[in-house]
Design an enzyme around this catalytic site. Structure first.
Site, PDB file in Angstrom:
ATOM      1  N   LYS A  77       0.841  -1.199   0.000  1.00 39.10           N
ATOM      2  CA  LYS A  77       0.000   0.000   0.000  1.00 39.10           C
ATOM      3  C   LYS A  77       0.877   1.249   0.000  1.00 39.10           C
ATOM      4  O   LYS A  77       1.933   1.287   0.657  1.00 39.10           O
ATOM      5  CB  LYS A  77      -0.915  -0.021   1.239  1.00 39.10           C
ATOM      6  CG  LYS A  77      -1.935   1.108   1.290  1.00 39.10           C
ATOM      7  CD  LYS A  77      -2.852   0.964   2.508  1.00 39.10           C
ATOM      8  CE  LYS A  77      -3.873   2.084   2.566  1.00 39.10           C
ATOM      9  NZ  LYS A  77      -4.808   1.949   3.715  1.00 39.10           N
ATOM     10  N   SER A 157      -9.825   2.377   2.789  1.00 38.22           N
ATOM     11  CA  SER A 157      -8.883   3.061   1.923  1.00 38.22           C
ATOM     12  C   SER A 157      -7.918   2.124   1.195  1.00 38.22           C
ATOM     13  O   SER A 157      -7.284   2.506   0.219  1.00 38.22           O
ATOM     14  CB  SER A 157      -8.056   4.053   2.751  1.00 38.22           C
ATOM     15  OG  SER A 157      -7.225   3.367   3.697  1.00 38.22           O
ATOM     16  N   SER A 181     -10.372   0.162   7.095  1.00 39.43           N
ATOM     17  CA  SER A 181      -9.770   0.254   5.764  1.00 39.43           C
ATOM     18  C   SER A 181      -9.081  -1.008   5.269  1.00 39.43           C
ATOM     19  O   SER A 181      -8.622  -1.044   4.128  1.00 39.43           O
ATOM     20  CB  SER A 181      -8.774   1.423   5.728  1.00 39.43           C
ATOM     21  OG  SER A 181      -9.458   2.649   5.764  1.00 39.43           O
TER      22      SER A 181
END
Length: 495
Positions: A77, A157, A181
């Protein structure tokens, strides 16, 4: 089965037998990434670095020095600092930033022999539930509704991580979870997402959103893979003052699937208005499956759950406004061009106006408001008191002998991209109703894919565990995974 479709456990076993190499796995994933640009899940491909790391991993395996993660290709990420690799937190304000340091989580993974394929898309500064606030543009789910070609959100997210794992672009990925998330995008994409106990994985080197809530975790294809990857990610870190100085158990060894005698709580407050009928049905079916597996199912009450969303959306923006104040155009990242006669304050204002997207600006302003002199006691201080009550609710339930709590991961399946963009942002915030409580209480939680909606989209069930008892939580999740038998995959329409 193509090599990029393997699980971590399957790949590990084949690597140990010498039937495949890390180089083979890495090339398969890089090829898959090349053919999946439509998904916009991968923002930076580190092909040369991946090939070098795969070569080193193969040498390590040949030397008999391999760990369970050696040679496994991963996506990272964009919130994790990786030395000399662009790390933007999907924000224009960090455009061109390449850290000269490595996050503790990624350093642990590289030490275990894992291979980095590249950086993955996300909501800007991890603020969002649909991956639509990203400066890179939205990531797109590999799933589609039955009979429709409309793009679906992979959640947020960690939307890029979820999409990449679900589309077999990598064998697994890192995510972060501040209010859901990891778990929400995992539920939306038919993957497994584990949020460990706060402090289990170091936060050092991860771009901060809300420091008392952020926690890194694995996003994988199976519960076993989550157990394997967490073992490599976790550990005490003196660089993080909130890192727990506790031994890291063998999480995989705990996966017996035997949950006879375990007490599973079903929280009545999670039956909220507007919850999808598909989600409600799945929850009932999951409850029945755990009971059939030998668990004792009991109704429980978490009375302060109704205050969790407003509490979260006071505390998280407050911490965000403090953390993001460092982005001023002075030391690194974007700096606005000034006109003649403009000074330092103008530079701050213009830099932040140009660099931060609308969702980040909204949360920073909200956070600054609740921390201001006239409202600190009325909002922030009161929210911290309610947070303590939410934590006490869980403590009381666990003290009564409950081993884990079963609840939905999301109130609905994934929605079409753009469906909430013009709506009141509160509508999107309501999607976090089942996930934010864990972050406020610092507890571990895992989303397990358990079925499909009436339109053929994945749905996940969430298990909540006792603090630092991830091994027990993973075993319960493993039993649920085995009982549901979910194996659906998205059609590869993007290739």
């Amino acid at each position: 089965m193509a090599l990029n479709e393997l699980t971590i456990a399957q790949a590990r076993d084949l690597l140990a037998k010498g039937e495949v190499t890390s180089a083979d796995l890495t090339e398969a994933c890089l090829t898959a990434i090349e053919s999946a640009t439509t998904l916009n899940a991968v923002t930076t491909v580190t092909a040369d670095k991946a090939r070098e790391m795969a070569k080193a991993a193969d040498a390590r395996i040949s030397a008999g020095d391999a760990t369970a993660m050696t040679g496994i290709p991963l996506g990272i990420k964009d919130l994790f600092a990786v030395e000399d690799v662009p790390t933007q937190a999907a924000s224009n304000i960090l455009g061109g930033f390449k850290p000269r340091y490595e996050s503790t989580v990624t350093r642990n993974l590289w030490a275990s022999g894992a291979v980095m394929l590249g950086k993955l898309n996300m909501d800007e500064f991890a603020m969002g539930s649909s991956n639509e606030s990203s400066a890179y543009g939205p990531a797109i789910s590999p799933w589609r509704e039955d009979g429709s070609d409309a793009a679906i959100t992979p959640g947020g997210s960690s939307g890029g991580s979820a999409a990449a794992v679900a589309a077999d672009l990598c064998l697994a990925a890192t995510g972060t979870d501040t209010g859901g998330s990891i778990r929400q995008p995992a539920a939306f994409t038919g993957t497994v997402g584990l949020k460990p106990t706060y402090g289990r994985c170091s936060r050092w080197g991860i771009v901060a959103f809300a420091s008392s809530l952020d926690q890194a975790g694995p996003m994988t294809k199976t519960v076993r893979d989550a157990a394997i990857m967490l073992g490599a990610m976790a550990g005490h870190d003196p660089m993080d003052s909130t890192s727990a100085d506790l031994p890291v158990p063998d999480f995989e060894a705990a996966l017996t699937g035997d949950i006879r005698g375990k007490k599973i709580g079903i929280p009545r407050e999670y039956r909220v208005e507007g919850m999808s009928a598909s989600v409600d049905t799945l929850w009932a079916e999951g409850t029945a499956k755990l009971r059939d597996a030998g668990a004792e199912v009991v109704d429980i009450s978490l009375p302060h759950t109704k205050h969790a969303l407003p509490t979260y959306y006071i505390i998280a923006p407050a911490e965000a406004s403090s953390n993001l104040s460092r982005y001023d155009g002075v030391k690194y990242g974007h700096r606005a061009t000034l006109s003649a006669g403009e000074g330092i304050n103008d530079m701050y204002e213009k830099t932040r106006a140009e660099g931060f997207g609308p969702e980040v600006q909204r949360r920073v302003m909200l956070g600054a408001y609740v921390l201001s002199a006239g409202y600190y006691d009325a909002y922030y201080k009161k929210a911290q008191r309610v947070r303590a009550l939410i934590k006490q609710d869980f403590e009381a339930v666990f003290a009564d002998g409950v081993d884990a709590i079963l609840a939905p991961a999301t109130p609905s399946p994934a929605w079409q991209l753009g469906a909430m963009k013009s709506a009141d942002p509160v509508e999107m915030y309501l999607q976090d109703v089942f996930t934010v409580t864990l972050n406020l209480a610092g507890l571990p939680g895992i989303s397990v894919p358990a079925g499909l909606s009436s339109k053929g989209l994945p749905l996940g069930l969430q298990l909540i565990g006792r603090p630092f008892e991830e091994a027990d939580l993973l075993n319960t999740a493993y039993a649920l995974e085995q009982a549901t038998g979910f194996s659906a995959k998205a059609d590869k329409w993007w290739t």
